[in-house]
Design a protein around this motif. Structure first.
Motif, PDB file in Angstrom:
ATOM      1  N   ILE A 114       1.032  -1.386   0.271  1.00  0.00           N
ATOM      2  CA  ILE A 114      -0.339  -0.521  -0.016  1.00  0.00           C
ATOM      3  C   ILE A 114       0.815   1.427  -0.490  1.00  0.00           C
ATOM      4  O   ILE A 114       0.499   2.173   0.085  1.00  0.00           O
ATOM      5  CB  ILE A 114      -0.625  -0.357   1.003  1.00  0.00           C
ATOM      6  CG1 ILE A 114      -0.355  -0.163   2.510  1.00  0.00           C
ATOM      7  CG2 ILE A 114      -2.549  -1.026   0.656  1.00  0.00           C
ATOM      8  CD1 ILE A 114      -0.790   0.054   3.909  1.00  0.00           C
ATOM      9  N   LYS A 115       2.204   0.714  -0.242  1.00  0.00           N
ATOM     10  CA  LYS A 115       2.973   1.995  -0.250  1.00  0.00           C
ATOM     11  C   LYS A 115       3.652   2.584  -1.547  1.00  0.00           C
ATOM     12  O   LYS A 115       3.941   1.560  -2.047  1.00  0.00           O
ATOM     13  CB  LYS A 115       4.194   2.354   1.170  1.00  0.00           C
ATOM     14  CG  LYS A 115       2.981   2.557   2.247  1.00  0.00           C
ATOM     15  CD  LYS A 115       2.949   4.279   2.611  1.00  0.00           C
ATOM     16  CE  LYS A 115       1.775   4.502   4.031  1.00  0.00           C
ATOM     17  NZ  LYS A 115       1.615   5.620   3.942  1.00  0.00           N
ATOM     18  N   ALA A 116       4.510   3.858  -1.695  1.00  0.00           N
ATOM     19  CA  ALA A 116       5.312   4.311  -2.865  1.00  0.00           C
ATOM     20  C   ALA A 116       6.016   3.552  -3.390  1.00  0.00           C
ATOM     21  O   ALA A 116       6.826   2.608  -2.224  1.00  0.00           O
ATOM     22  CB  ALA A 116       5.235   5.260  -3.066  1.00  0.00           C
ATOM     23  N   MET A 122       7.006   6.368   7.458  1.00  0.00           N
ATOM     24  CA  MET A 122       5.943   7.194   8.355  1.00  0.00           C
ATOM     25  C   MET A 122       4.954   7.746   8.258  1.00  0.00           C
ATOM     26  O   MET A 122       5.372   8.360   7.615  1.00  0.00           O
ATOM     27  CB  MET A 122       7.129   7.720   9.723  1.00  0.00           C
ATOM     28  CG  MET A 122       8.008   7.748   9.084  1.00  0.00           C
ATOM     29  SD  MET A 122       7.462  10.048  10.594  1.00  0.00           S
ATOM     30  CE  MET A 122       8.985  11.112   9.134  1.00  0.00           C
ATOM     31  N   ASP A 123       4.130   7.688   8.556  1.00  0.00           N
ATOM     32  CA  ASP A 123       2.589   8.972   8.903  1.00  0.00           C
ATOM     33  C   ASP A 123       2.645   9.495  10.224  1.00  0.00           C
ATOM     34  O   ASP A 123       2.415   8.738  10.784  1.00  0.00           O
ATOM     35  CB  ASP A 123       1.242   8.092   8.409  1.00  0.00           C
ATOM     36  CG  ASP A 123       1.484   7.751   6.692  1.00  0.00           C
ATOM     37  OD1 ASP A 123       2.373   8.526   5.944  1.00  0.00           O
ATOM     38  OD2 ASP A 123       0.714   7.280   6.355  1.00  0.00           O
ATOM     39  N   VAL A 124       2.228  11.035   9.919  1.00  0.00           N
ATOM     40  CA  VAL A 124       2.571  11.094  11.108  1.00  0.00           C
ATOM     41  C   VAL A 124       1.088  12.027  11.532  1.00  0.00           C
ATOM     42  O   VAL A 124       0.527  12.375  10.561  1.00  0.00           O
ATOM     43  CB  VAL A 124       3.371  12.478  11.926  1.00  0.00           C
ATOM     44  CG1 VAL A 124       2.809  13.688  12.507  1.00  0.00           C
ATOM     45  CG2 VAL A 124       5.049  12.554  11.672  1.00  0.00           C
ATOM     46  N   GLY A 183      -5.781  14.216  11.268  1.00  0.00           N
ATOM     47  CA  GLY A 183      -5.814  13.063  10.250  1.00  0.00           C
ATOM     48  C   GLY A 183      -4.384  12.775   9.944  1.00  0.00           C
ATOM     49  O   GLY A 183      -3.491  13.736   9.832  1.00  0.00           O
ATOM     50  N   GLU A 184      -4.162  12.417   8.342  1.00  0.00           N
ATOM     51  CA  GLU A 184      -2.339  12.687   8.265  1.00  0.00           C
ATOM     52  C   GLU A 184      -1.491  13.845   8.035  1.00  0.00           C
ATOM     53  O   GLU A 184      -2.339  14.982   6.789  1.00  0.00           O
ATOM     54  CB  GLU A 184      -2.528  11.258   6.542  1.00  0.00           C
ATOM     55  CG  GLU A 184      -0.630  11.725   6.866  1.00  0.00           C
ATOM     56  CD  GLU A 184      -0.694  10.868   4.733  1.00  0.00           C
ATOM     57  OE1 GLU A 184      -1.329  10.369   4.671  1.00  0.00           O
ATOM     58  OE2 GLU A 184       0.131  11.584   4.360  1.00  0.00           O
ATOM     59  N   ILE A 185      -0.424  14.340   8.301  1.00  0.00           N
ATOM     60  CA  ILE A 185      -0.168  15.882   8.375  1.00  0.00           C
ATOM     61  C   ILE A 185       1.115  15.865   7.218  1.00  0.00           C
ATOM     62  O   ILE A 185       1.492  16.754   6.796  1.00  0.00           O
ATOM     63  CB  ILE A 185      -0.092  16.403   9.385  1.00  0.00           C
ATOM     64  CG1 ILE A 185       0.131  18.292   9.894  1.00  0.00           C
ATOM     65  CG2 ILE A 185       0.634  16.107  10.285  1.00  0.00           C
ATOM     66  CD1 ILE A 185      -0.157  19.037  10.374  1.00  0.00           C
ATOM     67  N   ILE A 186       1.528  14.531   7.721  1.00  0.00           N
ATOM     68  CA  ILE A 186       3.524  14.266   7.132  1.00  0.00           C
ATOM     69  C   ILE A 186       2.795  12.840   7.027  1.00  0.00           C
ATOM     70  O   ILE A 186       2.419  12.187   7.368  1.00  0.00           O
ATOM     71  CB  ILE A 186       4.125  14.241   8.360  1.00  0.00           C
ATOM     72  CG1 ILE A 186       4.695  15.606   9.168  1.00  0.00           C
ATOM     73  CG2 ILE A 186       5.991  13.685   8.167  1.00  0.00           C
ATOM     74  CD1 ILE A 186       5.631  15.916   9.721  1.00  0.00           C
ATOM     75  N   GLY A 187       3.454  12.648   5.490  1.00  0.00           N
ATOM     76  CA  GLY A 187       4.176  11.429   5.404  1.00  0.00           C
ATOM     77  C   GLY A 187       5.558  11.297   4.766  1.00  0.00           C
ATOM     78  O   GLY A 187       6.062  12.236   3.933  1.00  0.00           O
ATOM     79  N   GLY A 188       6.275  10.069   5.329  1.00  0.00           N
ATOM     80  CA  GLY A 188       7.477  10.257   5.109  1.00  0.00           C
ATOM     81  C   GLY A 188       8.517   8.761   4.676  1.00  0.00           C
ATOM     82  O   GLY A 188       7.577   7.616   5.417  1.00  0.00           O
TER      83      GLY A 188
HETATM   84 MN    MN Z   1       0.728   9.680   2.260  1.00  0.00          MN
END
Ligand code: MN
Ligand code: ATP
Length: 462
Positions: free
Chosen positions: A359-361, A376-378, A384-389
């Motif tokens: 499900i991830k890139a 990691m998702d913050v 909800g999601e504010i950061i995706g890294g």
């Molecule tokens: Mn994301």
């Protein structure tokens, strides 16, 4: 005499001195031989009170002044006997620039709904709410640079036009100079983009990450801060079609350093907002009751909860709540699930790590278990999601395997693969949606209310 911004006037101690201010009239009332005019010039949340004695030429000018008018006032700064303000200006000369007809000026003293204000996007910055939001936005934008510059990160400018269509982050907008009435046709009757401006199909970028990676693998630590575009048809309170993204990328770093950076960053931004935007935040707190300064102060210091995706699934499976969407290892988390974790279980920001690779890139580093990636998702409460890294996959063969399995054609990304051929190194980064951050700090419920000109499906006004 040179005009002084109202923010500065209000902090002055030297009453008795002459002063000149300009601004827009918020309210006007008359009482006992004086007119009282509240003006705001956008420099601060507070209005400045002008006191105009009856019978003066300035008082004559006032006859044509109503809410919304632009004025210039000269006078003397005085201690104010009124409650809630230290100083006021006793006006000796008043100039009216442009008036505003009270019968047609859309902003009245009574409160307006945010929905109504969205329809007058060109005037809403004159309200207390949008003045507050846009000043906080500015404080945060400046603090973003401060944070990274202090840490020695190099600000890089990644392109807005791109040929890269395979990041997998969402739908792309095509940019073309072809004549729509006469599109060149190629194979199978499809549009022949080789005859377009760039000789290939061009898009608006959805992220600067891939370019930031090659810059990080030369400059060390870098960050982008620029506009990104997504043509996803999601009419939600947290998606825009044009939004600003901050993407730091660090060489010689893994997921641990990435998460540490994200936490330090968010806490720094909270502190900056509290230190420099206290009256704006206090206004939003009192008016909308969706944030509390107390809570923001706690957030500015508190560590975030860390949990793996696998453990998060366990929490959700054990939840008393029933969800609309299924909870199953291997499925993406929906915003109801994210909310449950932040708002009900952990009551604060949560970092979820190690998501299933499916499900991830493709660029996220595959963990040793072979099933999950170092992502990691913050998640922030209420948003909800504010950061995706993630840590990026730095092994050439694994990256190629991931591209195959994600259906990403390698042709256009040879340069990206080159980074794994020449001096590859562990590296990691994240993307923070700037408007989600502004939402998080201001508590504005709808993302369209934290950007001057929101772009969303069917919305391109102003
Ligand atoms: Mn994301
Ligand atoms: P979501 O699942 O919330 O749609 P995403 O997983 O598609 O987000 P990423 O590709 O990880 O988002 O982008 C990084 C960050 O950019 C997100 O964490 C979010 O803060 C922000 N972001 C993504 N899409 C949007 C959007 N349409 N409008 C505003 N901000 C966005």
């Amino acid at each position: 005499m040179e005009r002084v911004r109202i923010k500065e006037v209000l902090s002055r101690e030297n009453t008795g001195q002459p002063v000149t201010v300009c601004g827009w009239v918020r309210t006007k009332r008359e009482s006992k031989g004086f007119a009282f005019v509240a003006v705001n010039d956008g420099s601060t949340q507070e209005n400045l009170q002008l006191v105009v004695p009856a019978g003066t030429p300035a008082f004559q000018v006032l006859a044509g002044v109503a809410t919304g008018a632009a004025v210039r006032a000269e006078g003397v700064l005085r201690e104010s006997p009124a409650k809630g303000q230290k100083v006021e200006v006793e006006v000796s000369a008043l100039e009216l620039f442009g008036g505003a007809d009270p019968a047609s000026y859309p902003l009245q003293k009574k409160g307006h709904t945010l929905e109504f204000l969205r329809e007058i996007g060109h005037l809403r910055p004159r309200t207390n709410t949008f003045g507050a939001v846009f000043r906080i936005r500015n404080i945060l934008a400046a603090a973003v640079h401060e944070f990274f510059q202090e840490k020695g990160f190099i600000w890089v400018h990644t392109p807005i036009l791109t040929s890269n269509d395979c990041e997998g982050a969402g739908e792309l907008f095509t940019v073309t100079s072809l004549d729509f009435e006469n599109l060149p046709k190629g194979e199978g009757g499809r549009t022949d983009f080789s005859r377009d401006f760039f000789g290939r199909r061009a898009y608006l970028t959805v992220s600067g990450q891939l370019e930031a990676e090659f810059l990080a693998l030369a400059l060390g630590n870098v960050y982008t801060f620029g506009p990104t575009f997504r043509a996803e048809n999601s009419n939600t309170s947290r998606h825009l079609s044009e939004f600003w993204m901050i993407e730091p990328e660090m060489a010689f770093a893994g997921l641990k350093e990435d998460m540490q950076l994200a936490e330090d960053f968010l806490r720094f931004l909270c502190r900056a907002a509290l230190e420099r935007g206290e009256s704006e935040l206090a206004f939003l707190e009192a008016h909308y009751k969706r944030i509390s300064l107390e809570e923001l102060r706690i957030l500015a210091g508190a560590p975030f909860t860390h949990i793996t995706y696998t453990d998060a699934i366990k929490e959700l499976k054990g939840a008393k709540e029933t969800f609309e969407f299924p909870v199953e290892w291997g499925l993406d988390l929906q915003s109801e699930h994210e909310r449950y974790l932040t708002d009900s279980i952990f009551k604060g920001p949560v970092i979820i790590t190690d998501y299933p690779r499916e499900i991830k890139a493709f660029y996220m580093k595959v963990n040793d278990d072979g099933r999950t990636v170092a992502a990691m998702d913050v998640l922030a409460p209420k948003i909800g999601e504010i950061i995706g890294g993630s840590q990026r996959e730095e092994r050439l063969e694994m990256l190629e395997e991931r591209m195959r399995e994600s259906g990403v054609p390698p042709e256009g990304l040879q340069w990206y693969l080159d980074l794994r051929r020449f001096g590859s190194a562990p590296h990691a980064g994240f993307g923070l949606g700037f408007e989600r951050l502004v939402q998080y700090i201001t508590g504005m419920a709808n993302i369209r209310d934290v950007i001057p000109c929101p772009r969303a499906p069917q919305a391109l006004g102003f």
